[in-house]
Design an enzyme around this catalytic site. Structure first.
Site, PDB file in Angstrom:
ATOM      1  N   ASN A   1       0.840  -1.376  -0.058  1.00 12.15           N
ATOM      2  CA  ASN A   1       0.145   0.032  -0.121  1.00 12.15           C
ATOM      3  C   ASN A   1       0.595   1.364  -0.002  1.00 12.15           C
ATOM      4  O   ASN A   1       0.695   2.241  -0.836  1.00 12.15           O
ATOM      5  CB  ASN A   1      -0.943   0.154   1.159  1.00 12.15           C
ATOM      6  CG  ASN A   1      -2.023  -0.788   1.186  1.00 12.15           C
ATOM      7  OD1 ASN A   1      -2.585  -1.568   0.042  1.00 12.15           O
ATOM      8  ND2 ASN A   1      -2.916  -1.009   2.230  1.00 12.15           N
TER       9      ASN A   1
ATOM     10  N   ARG B   1     -11.016  -4.100 -14.298  1.00 14.02           N
ATOM     11  CA  ARG B   1      -9.869  -5.059 -13.610  1.00 14.02           C
ATOM     12  C   ARG B   1     -10.412  -6.540 -14.053  1.00 14.02           C
ATOM     13  O   ARG B   1     -11.228  -6.790 -13.555  1.00 14.02           O
ATOM     14  CB  ARG B   1      -9.370  -4.746 -12.567  1.00 14.02           C
ATOM     15  CG  ARG B   1      -8.730  -3.213 -12.399  1.00 14.02           C
ATOM     16  CD  ARG B   1      -8.289  -3.085 -10.785  1.00 14.02           C
ATOM     17  NE  ARG B   1      -8.140  -1.706 -10.373  1.00 14.02           N
ATOM     18  CZ  ARG B   1      -6.970  -0.948 -10.682  1.00 14.02           C
ATOM     19  NH1 ARG B   1      -6.162  -1.446 -11.262  1.00 14.02           N
ATOM     20  NH2 ARG B   1      -7.171   0.120 -10.165  1.00 14.02           N
TER      21      ARG B   1
ATOM     22  N   ARG C   1      -5.440   2.104 -13.269  1.00 13.21           N
ATOM     23  CA  ARG C   1      -4.078   2.265 -12.854  1.00 13.21           C
ATOM     24  C   ARG C   1      -3.487   0.908 -12.329  1.00 13.21           C
ATOM     25  O   ARG C   1      -4.116   0.201 -11.700  1.00 13.21           O
ATOM     26  CB  ARG C   1      -4.229   3.120 -11.505  1.00 13.21           C
ATOM     27  CG  ARG C   1      -2.564   3.358 -11.214  1.00 13.21           C
ATOM     28  CD  ARG C   1      -2.806   4.576  -9.896  1.00 13.21           C
ATOM     29  NE  ARG C   1      -3.166   5.950 -10.286  1.00 13.21           N
ATOM     30  CZ  ARG C   1      -3.949   6.752  -9.586  1.00 13.21           C
ATOM     31  NH1 ARG C   1      -4.411   6.167  -8.563  1.00 13.21           N
ATOM     32  NH2 ARG C   1      -4.060   7.717 -10.056  1.00 13.21           N
TER      33      ARG C   1
ATOM     34  N   HIS D   1     -15.467   3.390 -14.827  1.00 18.56           N
ATOM     35  CA  HIS D   1     -15.101   2.400 -13.625  1.00 18.56           C
ATOM     36  C   HIS D   1     -16.483   1.615 -13.252  1.00 18.56           C
ATOM     37  O   HIS D   1     -16.495   0.532 -12.310  1.00 18.56           O
ATOM     38  CB  HIS D   1     -14.898   3.543 -12.446  1.00 18.56           C
ATOM     39  CG  HIS D   1     -14.510   2.724 -11.294  1.00 18.56           C
ATOM     40  ND1 HIS D   1     -15.219   2.651 -10.026  1.00 18.56           N
ATOM     41  CD2 HIS D   1     -13.642   2.112 -10.844  1.00 18.56           C
ATOM     42  CE1 HIS D   1     -14.694   2.383  -9.220  1.00 18.56           C
ATOM     43  NE2 HIS D   1     -13.499   1.794  -9.690  1.00 18.56           N
TER      44      HIS D   1
ATOM     45  N   TYR E   1     -12.155  -9.836  -1.874  1.00 17.39           N
ATOM     46  CA  TYR E   1     -12.798  -8.480  -1.657  1.00 17.39           C
ATOM     47  C   TYR E   1     -14.174  -8.760  -1.405  1.00 17.39           C
ATOM     48  O   TYR E   1     -14.841  -9.567  -2.018  1.00 17.39           O
ATOM     49  CB  TYR E   1     -12.757  -7.364  -3.032  1.00 17.39           C
ATOM     50  CG  TYR E   1     -11.481  -6.950  -3.355  1.00 17.39           C
ATOM     51  CD1 TYR E   1     -10.236  -7.415  -2.816  1.00 17.39           C
ATOM     52  CD2 TYR E   1     -11.325  -6.182  -4.407  1.00 17.39           C
ATOM     53  CE1 TYR E   1      -8.984  -6.869  -3.071  1.00 17.39           C
ATOM     54  CE2 TYR E   1      -9.984  -5.418  -4.777  1.00 17.39           C
ATOM     55  CZ  TYR E   1      -8.874  -6.036  -4.374  1.00 17.39           C
ATOM     56  OH  TYR E   1      -7.770  -5.623  -4.261  1.00 17.39           O
TER      57      TYR E   1
ATOM     58  N   ARG F   1     -14.156   2.338   4.904  1.00 21.08           N
ATOM     59  CA  ARG F   1     -12.875   1.642   5.087  1.00 21.08           C
ATOM     60  C   ARG F   1     -11.673   2.408   5.280  1.00 21.08           C
ATOM     61  O   ARG F   1     -10.870   2.262   5.917  1.00 21.08           O
ATOM     62  CB  ARG F   1     -12.660   0.533   3.954  1.00 21.08           C
ATOM     63  CG  ARG F   1     -11.346  -0.051   3.820  1.00 21.08           C
ATOM     64  CD  ARG F   1     -11.362  -1.333   2.951  1.00 21.08           C
ATOM     65  NE  ARG F   1     -11.670  -0.975   1.520  1.00 21.08           N
ATOM     66  CZ  ARG F   1     -10.848  -0.457   0.840  1.00 21.08           C
ATOM     67  NH1 ARG F   1      -9.605  -0.505   1.238  1.00 21.08           N
ATOM     68  NH2 ARG F   1     -11.053  -0.092  -0.425  1.00 21.08           N
TER      69      ARG F   1
ATOM     70  N   HIS G   1     -15.112  -3.713   0.198  1.00 26.15           N
ATOM     71  CA  HIS G   1     -15.298  -2.890  -1.181  1.00 26.15           C
ATOM     72  C   HIS G   1     -16.289  -2.467  -1.691  1.00 26.15           C
ATOM     73  O   HIS G   1     -16.650  -1.700  -2.765  1.00 26.15           O
ATOM     74  CB  HIS G   1     -14.462  -3.884  -2.165  1.00 26.15           C
ATOM     75  CG  HIS G   1     -14.246  -3.145  -3.576  1.00 26.15           C
ATOM     76  ND1 HIS G   1     -14.791  -3.329  -4.550  1.00 26.15           N
ATOM     77  CD2 HIS G   1     -13.179  -2.125  -3.761  1.00 26.15           C
ATOM     78  CE1 HIS G   1     -14.117  -2.502  -5.726  1.00 26.15           C
ATOM     79  NE2 HIS G   1     -13.202  -1.957  -5.053  1.00 26.15           N
TER      80      HIS G   1
END
Length: 723
Positions: free
Chosen positions: A74, A413, A443, A473, A506, A599, A627
């Site tokens: 992270n 993704r 990204r 997204h 997730y 979160r 998530h």
């Protein structure tokens, strides 16, 4: 359902629509920086909560190493993107203040002050955990602990396996300082001639093609050992005389640098976005400007000065390491066959309605995905509910079904061996019209997505890359099917990516439905994404950047009209947007009870008298990464529930294509109600945010059972027989 606390006594007076930044209920400037928390510092607080899972003795031992690795990974991304962005602003002399009142130099200074003690805590935790693991047969050894037989083995291993791969690079007037690639581990070596006191500097890159930890053979491991290894850089460092024959090796020091890795593509000027991104990816492999150096704590002053001077860094860019540099590599130890040191395995549940799905029966007997969805809307909650047996099955069955005419999906993704991609290819080969919107600008997944885009195009899939200036997204799929009573559209609208691997890690929600309004909305959305549609209104969906911000603000203001009877619960990854935050402050001033389950980043300040005393913020950190996004509004008893892909951040509301869907079926509203109540009563994984931006971990009071969100949801899912 989701009632307010019984002792809530705030005013029933409705708050009229206020001017931006002002409440006409109180003379308080809601835009004042004192009511906002730095996005960067809030993110560092989130990563501290991740680190706490490694510090917490209740966490299984190997899981503690996993959280150390996650903390480190992270932090790498934080420096590559966020710190790099701040440094670019400083170089460009941008002095714009963020909502919390800080300029870019202020942020950079505050980051260092907050992060350094946490960074040191991570190193202490690593040494503590490594020492404790020895009692479980896991030994990460230092070279000076080895006996003569082990040293001999590693010397031979070095000569045969490592030495041929290494390239020492001298630094002198004839050899300029070498380029140091992003996140590479390096040795700074000091050598001298045997007959001289003059020293020379050399750099050796620790090869990523070799394992980070060199394992000792079983015959040379300590008794009752499961795994014993030595860090690769120590094996190289101890055998440096082989690389510098005829020289005296004075010392060596380990260091690692971090570079700006955020891509910058001018889409308006790019004739071909894919080619433009590929050029940027080649630049990223080399890396952009330097933003951090991690340095062995005992590095000599001369070497320290050389590194800083040659790489144009300052003392403020140094993060000293007392243990191991690059702890993200510890994730490899999760592969050790020691289940007693890990969380119990979790096998995602296949809901009973999905058990009878006919996958292979050529006679067509039994249920199929479409008949299950036709009976009623379905809500799937991963990783508790199987992704493979529900969402993935929805796409793969659509690809094979002769009655399916069209499949359209957004892909932000996905995994490297994606069954979803294979299903889309199969559908195109079966003659169906297949459209895949592949977000090339996701990204750190840009290269993967470029490869998938080319593969899909070769198979005959219509591949589009979205809209200029916006990232796509949203997580949506549309299947158009010819049935006996006409054309029917089936949809999946979710909070997470179409990625089977992350679906096991997730927590995400997805709605499967054949409601006509949703099918029509997704048809319009895909036309907006692939063509020249300028759709401005949707029947059910809230779409960013078109309607989402306006509608979310309207829903918050709707609760304001109910005063103390108002109720808002919002669950998301991050809350940053100042406009949304001001609306929540106004709602709190009107007496609305607000619970925020966030979160990560939260720029709102809770518990401030006269501003946010009716707002509570909790963060849930545990074995799964939270998530899912859920939005609840009491609406005078006519409750409204939404799920979707968007956090309350400017980028999600204004610069991305997002979709948020209302959940209207009563049985699914009950599911969401129970999920939110489980989160809000957590006393094991939940952290309560204080008005100064710090967090306190919730603990069970005397005789109170432990309520862990993830544990309770696993138990609940095992006991459920239908979704």
């Amino acid at each position: 359902m989701l009632d307010k606390d019984a002792d809530q006594t705030a005013s029933n007076t409705a708050l009229d629509k206020a001017a931006p930044g002002q409440s006409n209920a109180m003379d308080i400037d809601l835009a004042s920086p004192k009511y906002y928390i730095s996005r960067e510092l809030s993110w560092l607080s989130f990563n501290e909560r991740v680190l706490h899972e490694a510090l917490d003795p209740r966490t299984p031992m190997l899981e503690r190493l996993k959280f150390l690795a996650i903390f480190s990974s992270n932090l790498d991304e934080f420096f590559m993107v966020r710190v790099a962005g701040i440094k670019k602003q400083i170089e460009a002399k941008v002095n714009r203040r963020t909502a919390d009142g800080r300029t870019p130099p202020d942020h950079l200074q505050a980051i260092g002050q907050k992060l350094r003690p946490t960074f040191a805590k991570q190193q202490d935790c690593f040494l503590q955990v490594i020492n404790q693991l020895r009692s479980h047969g896991i030994h990460l050894l230092d070279y000076d602990e080895l006996n003569s037989k082990q040293v001999t083995y590693l010397q031979t291993y070095f000569e045969e396996q490592i030495f041929p791969v290494l390239t020492p690079l001298a630094v002198d007037p004839g050899h300029p300082f070498p380029y140091i690639s992003n996140l590479s581990l390096n040795l700074a070596v000091v050598v001298r001639e045997t007959d001289s006191e003059e020293t020379h500097f050399a750099r050796i890159k620790v090869p990523k093609v070799l394992p980070r930890f060199i394992q000792l053979p079983k015959s040379l491991q300590p008794e009752n050992t499961v795994w014993a290894a030595v860090p690769l850089e120590q094996v190289i460092g101890t055998n440096l005389p082989f690389l510098f024959p005829g020289m005296v090796v004075e010392d060596y020091y380990t260091f690692r640098i971090t570079r700006n890795a955020d891509l910058s593509v001018e889409e308006d000027d790019a004739d071909d976005l894919m080619l433009a991104l590929e050029q940027e990816l080649r630049k990223r492999r080399l890396g952009g400007s330097l933003v951090r150096i991690e340095l062995q704590a005992n590095t000599s002053a001369d070497v320290r000065e050389t590194l800083l001077s040659e790489m144009d860094l300052t003392e403020d860019d140094i993060y000293e390491v007392t243990g191991l540099i690059g702890l993200a590599d510890l994730i490899t130890l999760m592969g050790l066959p020691l289940p007693e040191l890990k969380d119990p395995d979790w096998a995602a549940i296949i809901p009973s309605p999905w058990h009878g799905i006919n996958r292979d029966d050529a006679e067509g007997e039994g249920d199929d995905v479409f008949s299950i969805i036709r009976r009623r809307d379905r809500l799937v909650h991963h990783p508790y509910i199987s992704f493979a047996a529900t969402v993935q099955q929805f796409i793969t069955q659509a690809a094979a079904d002769p009655d399916v005419l069209t499949i359209k999906m957004t892909l932000y993704r996905t995994s490297g061996d994606s069954p979803i991609i294979n299903a889309l290819i199969s559908a195109a080969e079966n003659g169906k019209q297949v459209v895949a919107l592949v977000e090339l600008k996701a990204r750190f997944d840009e290269e993967n997505n470029i490869n998938w885009a080319r593969t899909l195009e070769k198979a005959g899939v219509h591949v589009v890359y979205g809209l200029i200036g916006l990232k796509t997204h949203t997580k949506v799929s549309l299947v158009v099917r010819k049935e006996h009573d006409g054309i029917r559209r089936y949809v999946h609208i979710g909070t997470g990516n179409y990625n089977p691997k992350t679906a096991r890690l997730y927590t995400d929600l997805g709605l499967l439905s054949c409601r006509e309004e949703l099918g029509a909305d997704l048809t319009d959305l895909f036309n907006y994404l692939t063509g020249y549609s300028r759709q401005k209104a949707y029947r059910q969906l809230l779409i960013a950047p078109i309607t989402l911000r306006e509608r979310m603000l309207a829903l918050i203001h709707q609760e304001i009209t109910y005063g103390a009877e108002g109720r808002i619960i919002a669950k998301m990854n991050s809350l940053v947007d100042p406009g949304i935050i001001q609306a929540l402050y106004q709602a709190s001033q009107a007496g609305v009870s607000i619970d925020l389950i966030i979160r990560g980043i939260c720029c709102l300040t809770p518990g401030v008298e006269g501003v946010s005393e009716n707002i509570r913020v909790i963060s849930i950190i545990g074995r799964f990464l939270e998530h899912s996004r859920i939005f609840y509004f009491h609406n005078g008893g006519n409750e409204q529930f939404y799920i979707g892909s968007a956090d309350w951040m400017p980028r999600n509301l204004d610069r991305r294509v997002e979709a948020v869907v209302p959940i209207v079926a009563p049985h699914l509203q009950r599911e969401l109600t129970e999920l939110l109540e489980i989160c809000l009563t957590d006393n094991r994984q939940a952290w309560l945010m204080q008005s100064d931006g710090t967090y306190i971990q919730c603990q069970p009071v005397a005789d109170e059972p432990i309520n862990s969100t993830h544990q309770r949801l696993m138990q609940r899912t095992k006991g459920a027989n239908a979704y």
